[in-house]
Design an enzyme around this catalytic site. Structure first.
Site, PDB file in Angstrom:
ATOM      1  N   SER A 186       0.869  -1.179   0.000  1.00 54.19           N
ATOM      2  CA  SER A 186       0.000   0.000   0.000  1.00 54.19           C
ATOM      3  C   SER A 186       0.902   1.224   0.000  1.00 54.19           C
ATOM      4  CB  SER A 186      -0.834  -0.001   1.291  1.00 54.19           C
ATOM      5  OG  SER A 186      -1.447   1.257   1.514  1.00 54.19           O
TER       6      SER A 186
ATOM      7  N   TYR B 112      -1.907   0.472  10.795  1.00 49.61           N
ATOM      8  CA  TYR B 112      -1.898  -0.031   9.416  1.00 49.61           C
ATOM      9  C   TYR B 112      -0.568   0.285   8.728  1.00 49.61           C
ATOM     10  CZ  TYR B 112      -3.511  -0.792   4.603  1.00 49.61           C
ATOM     11  OH  TYR B 112      -3.655  -1.229   3.306  1.00 49.61           O
TER      12      TYR B 112
HETATM   13  C1  8X3 Z   1      -4.948   1.714   1.332  1.00 52.60           C
HETATM   14  C2  8X3 Z   1      -4.416   3.053   1.042  1.00 52.60           C
HETATM   15  O1  8X3 Z   1      -4.110   5.461   1.819  1.00 52.60           O
HETATM   16  O2  8X3 Z   1      -5.884   4.185   2.888  1.00 52.60           O
HETATM   17  O3  8X3 Z   1      -3.975   0.746   1.441  1.00 52.60           O
HETATM   18  O4  8X3 Z   1      -3.607   3.718   3.418  1.00 52.60           O
HETATM   19  S1  8X3 Z   1      -4.507   4.120   2.363  1.00 52.60           S
END
Ligand code: 8X3
Length: 254
Positions: free
Chosen positions: A141, A154
């Protein structure tokens, strides 16, 4: 595109494994790889969805929960041959500042994105080696490229997943295995719905006023990387909507 032709025991076509294949980028990738000539083994928890897609593309559906060691072992035992592994399973839970972060959400993100990728890669490395022309594509990502506010769980997990993947590029140097990291920005899938625990309004707001990438847009790029000649390694591909310049930096039409 190069025809992906090699004889295997499961099929006359080379085998590609796609994790998280029941929806979104995974499902679109399974379709795109089948189109490119692969026999696709689809892995995910929702077997009914997998079977539907596998039926459409003459693939194979196998139950897989990358957060469960026994499930990964059982899946891998059902895949005797593998030319391409697409580590796509993973996702985000929560969007809170560190001060308020939920430990269980973080644990899940590390299990799904990092340990899941580790397990799948370890499990299928022998088959990828034995194919003589293996390829590991990991969907990270733009969250693997830097921090953003409220995203530490994340971004941390995606950085760790990316480090696992990028480290393999050196560790496998000299072996017939390519490594490609795909780092997408905003893609309209169930990603935000999962991140916000099923809150549809919050999820829809993420993509409001702009045209996000679709799962097919990302799948196209994955299929492109997978169908280059064997000596061509696309190391890292970042793709975002035109209206996005980085995490949280978007232009929205009113
Ligand atoms: C998803 C993109 O910008 O929401 O992996 O992290 S973001």
């Amino acid at each position: 595109m190069r025809a992906a032709g090699q004889t295997g025991r499961m099929s006359d076509r080379p085998t590609a494994v796609v994790t998280g294949a029941s929806s979104g980028i995974g499902a679109a990738t399974a379709r795109a790889l089948a189109e490119a000539g692969f026999h696709v083994v689809l892995g995910a928890r929702r077997v009914d969805r997998l079977e539907e897609i596998a039926g459409e593309i003459d693939g194979t559906a196998l139950r897989l929960d990358v957060t469960d060691k026994a499930s990964v072992a059982e899946f891998v035992a059902g895949v005797p041959e593998c030319r391409l592994l697409v580590n796509n399973a993973g996702g985000a839970k929560g969007l809170e500042p560190v001060a308020e972060a939920d430990e269980d959400d973080w644990r899940w993100m590390y299990e799904a994105n990092v340990i899941g990728t580790l397990r799948m890669t370890q499990g299928l490395l022998p088959a990828l080696r034995a194919s003589g022309d293996g390829h590991i594509i990991t969907v990270t990502s733009i969250a693997a490229l830097g921090p953003y506010d409220n995203g530490a769980g994340y971004t941390g997990a995606k950085h760790a997943q990316a480090m696992l993947h990028r480290t393999l590029r050196g560790e496998l140097l000299g072996e017939p295995i390519r490594l490609t990291e795909i780092a997408p920005g905003m893609v309209e899938t169930d990603f935000s719905l999962v991140r916000f625990g099923g809150d549809r309004e919050k999820a829809d707001n993420v993509y409001k006023g702009l045209t996000p990438l679709s799962a097919d847009d990302v799948a196209d790029v994955i299929a492109f990387a997978a169908t280059r000649p064997s000596h061509v390694n696309l190391d890292q591909i970042t793709l975002m909507p035109r209206a996005q310049a980085g995490p949280g930096r978007v232009h929205r039409e009113p």
